[in-house]
Structure formats: structure tokens, C-alpha cells
Design a protein around this motif. Structure first.
Motif, mmCIF file in Angstrom:
data_model
loop_
_atom_site.group_PDB
_atom_site.id
_atom_site.type_symbol
_atom_site.label_atom_id
_atom_site.label_comp_id
_atom_site.label_asym_id
_atom_site.label_seq_id
_atom_site.Cartn_x
_atom_site.Cartn_y
_atom_site.Cartn_z
ATOM 1 N N GLN A 37 -13.557 60.926 38.615
ATOM 2 C CA GLN A 37 -13.428 62.164 37.852
ATOM 3 C C GLN A 37 -14.803 62.519 37.275
ATOM 4 N N GLY A 39 -17.058 65.544 35.515
ATOM 5 C CA GLY A 39 -17.054 66.831 34.845
ATOM 6 C C GLY A 39 -18.438 67.465 34.886
ATOM 7 N N ASP A 66 -13.236 64.199 42.272
ATOM 8 C CA ASP A 66 -12.637 65.405 41.698
ATOM 9 C C ASP A 66 -13.631 65.975 40.695
ATOM 10 N N THR A 68 -14.455 68.663 37.852
ATOM 11 C CA THR A 68 -13.865 69.583 36.891
ATOM 12 C C THR A 68 -14.965 70.413 36.255
ATOM 13 N N TYR A 89 -12.596 77.418 35.447
ATOM 14 C CA TYR A 89 -13.133 76.559 34.392
ATOM 15 C C TYR A 89 -12.061 76.166 33.389
ATOM 16 N N SER A 90 -12.260 74.989 32.832
ATOM 17 C CA SER A 90 -11.493 74.553 31.665
ATOM 18 C C SER A 90 -12.425 74.587 30.468
ATOM 19 N N VAL A 95 -10.000 69.875 27.826
ATOM 20 C CA VAL A 95 -10.226 68.592 28.500
ATOM 21 C C VAL A 95 -10.573 67.461 27.537
ATOM 22 N N ARG A 98 -9.024 64.105 27.888
ATOM 23 C CA ARG A 98 -9.165 63.422 29.178
ATOM 24 C C ARG A 98 -10.281 62.395 29.143
#
Length: 308
Positions: A37, A39, A66, A68, A89-90, A95, A98
């Protein structure tokens, strides 16, 4: 292995044309591995270009990732539509619960503003502190690196007599480390910044890895936390500096021509990319270190002290 990004992100077409493998969600779900993950906190105004540059490098690893896309929660972008941001987008608020194996914090075009006067500085402080509990390894880029060095280490930033602008030869000066494995001794690296970090303000908990005696620091390793600080721009594509120069020429700013960019010093000739291989090496090394050291259970990130 491919990189997994939102299905309709514009960067997808560019990456596929360049031969970077891109995976959709259904295919990723069928693979019996845990994707890393990663980001990307994108602080740049041209979101699409920046996300493509980093996805290009992240997607070249043999691991499944992944990615993000993250943005500041309350900041209104002047160059990217709200529909685009809501689609791809977040916000950091969305997030913050997370855990991430890796986080990249980009630069931002606010070099002349004191950190404490940046509109989203309070959220940046929260994010930087959050990386210590919710992110396994962080890479801060350009303004993001200056901000993190200021926050975590009290490093002092100062304005240089003139902008460092172009492609400059650097030296590897640190001891053996996994981040620069495979690098040549004097890589060419794109630079575009007005500020440098005062070396006298750096403590013993920072190690300089890449340096340039003419234009200043390039990359540092944090000995106290799992973070890298890259002040320059290996992620840039062929025309990043050229487009910045053209923009300033059209604005009547009479900018200096970027050093060592245009063949023969002719701005009508397309630039040659002399840093691409080192860009891929840096990000593959960084991701490999993440893969080798991150907990299999993401919930354990931040709970077990790790070697920086």
C-alpha cells in the motif's frame, strides 16, 4: 507485477503506452499476495502530471502495488477540478485511519512562504506526525523534504543567491546503503528550487547521501525514523524543466536557461533525459526495502519499532 491505480485515471493510458503494466481491481483480487500500500500525497498544482511521474516509477517494480492518491483535506486546488479530485483522490481525513507501507510527499510551489504561514501547515504537521505511526517508510520530496526537515529536525532553510535550475552532476557521499544500490558515483539529477538547507543546522541524526558543492544538498537519510529526504527531482520527465522555462519566458520573467538541459544550449531542441535510470533505481530500491521489512499484517505498521 503491475501497479493498481483507479481504473479511469488519465495516467493509465500514458503508463500503458510506455509499457508499464497496470492492473484493474478484479485481477488484483485474484492474486494470492498482499499488495504493498503506497500513498502519494500530491501537493503539486498539476495533479495529473505529477501522479503520472510517480506512478511510472512505482509501477516498474516487480511487486504488486496499490497506489492511493491523497490530497490536503481543506485546500482548494486552482488548477485541478473538484470533480477530478473527488473521482481519483482521497483526502487525508479519509485515509488517516489507514496504514501504509510507503508514503511519498511531493513538493509544492510555495518556496517563498514561511512554513508556518502556509494555509494548510496545521494539517501538514498532523500528517508528518501521523507518518510515524501509520506509515512504514516515507519519502519526502522537494518542499515536502524541506518541511519535514524543519519539523522533525529544526533544520534551517535559506534562500540561495539565485535559483538552482537545470540538470546537475551530484556525488554520492554517504556510506554503503540500500537506497542508492546500483547508482553511479556522479549521477545527473534535475533541480528546480530557490532554497537550500543550512548544513550547520543538521544534527547527527541525519546522514547526507547525495550532495553537490555548487547548489547544495540533494538527499538525506533520517537515522531516527524511517524517512528519506530528496530535495531534487529524479521523478521529472523529459520536459518538466523545459516547460517551466517556457512558462516563465512567456510570463516575461526573463529566466535563466536551465543548466545542462537543452542539447547545445539550444532551447528549440528537445531535452535529453540523462537521469531516468537513476530515478528507477531509487524507487525500486526504496520499494524493495519496504517489501523486505514491512509487516505482513498492515495493522502492525507503527506498532513495532523498526530500523530506519
Amino acid at each position: 507485477m503491475p501497479i493498481r491505480i483507479p481504473d479511469h485515471l488519465p495516467a493509465r493510458k500514458t503508463l500503458e503506452q510506455e509499457g508499464v503494466m497496470v492492473m484493474d481491481s478484479s485481477r488484483a483480487a485474484r492474486q494470492d499476495i498482499r499488495p504493498l500500500q503506497i500513498g502519494l500525497l500530491n501537493l503539486m498544482p498539476n495533479k495529473e502530471r505529477t501522479e503520472t511521474q510517480f506512478a511510472r516509477l512505482i509501477g516498474s517494480t516487480p511487486l504488486q502495488i496499490d497506489m492511493t492518491l491523497v490530497r490536503i483535506t481543506d485546500h482548494q486546488s486552482k488548477h485541478t477540478s473538484e470533480d477530478y479530485l473527488k473521482t481519483f483522490y482521497s483526502t487525508w481525513e479519509e485515509v488517516r485511519e489507514r496504514k501504509f507501507d510507503g508514503l511519498i510527499v511531493t513538493g509544492a510551489p510555495i518556496a517563498n512562504i514561511p512554513f508556518e504561514e502556509v494555509k494548510y501547515w496545521s494539517e501538514m504537521l498532523e500528517i508528518m506526525n501521523w507518518t510515524e505511526t501509520n506509515v512504514h517508510r516515507t519519502m519526502f520530496i522537494c518542499w515536502g523534504a524541506q518541511a519535514a526537515l524543519h519539523h522533525f529536525h529544526g533544520a534551517k532553510r535559506y534562500r540561495m543567491p539565485q535559483k538552482a535550475f537545470g540538470v546537475f552532476r551530484h556525488k554520492l557521499v554517504g556510506g554503503p546503503n540500500p537506497w542508492l544500490r546500483g547508482f553511479s558515483d556522479s549521477p545527473m539529477i534535475p533541480v528546480s528550487r530557490y532554497n537550500d538547507i543550512d548544513r550547520d543546522s543538521l544534527g547527527d541524526d541525519l546522514e547526507i547521501l547525495i550532495d553537490n558543492e555548487e547548489i547544495g544538498l540533494c538527499m538525506l537519510r533520517d537515522k531516527a525514523r524511517p524517512a528519506l529526504y530528496m530535495l531534487n527531482h529524479l521523478e521529472y520527465d523529459n520536459r518538466s524543466l523545459a516547460d517551466e522555462y517556457d512558462r516563465d519566458v512567456k510570463a516575461g520573467l526573463n529566466p535563466e536557461m536551465p543548466t545542462n538541459l537543452f542539447p547545445g544550449g539550444d532551447p528549440t531542441v528537445e531535452p535529453e533525459n540523462r537521469w531516468r535510470s537513476h530515478a528507477h533505481l531509487l524507487f525500486q530500491n526504496w520499494i524493495n526495502e519496504i517489501y523486505q521489512t514491512t509487516p505482513y499484517d498492515p495493522a502492525q505498521i507503527g506498532l513495532v519499532k523498526q530500523s530506519p
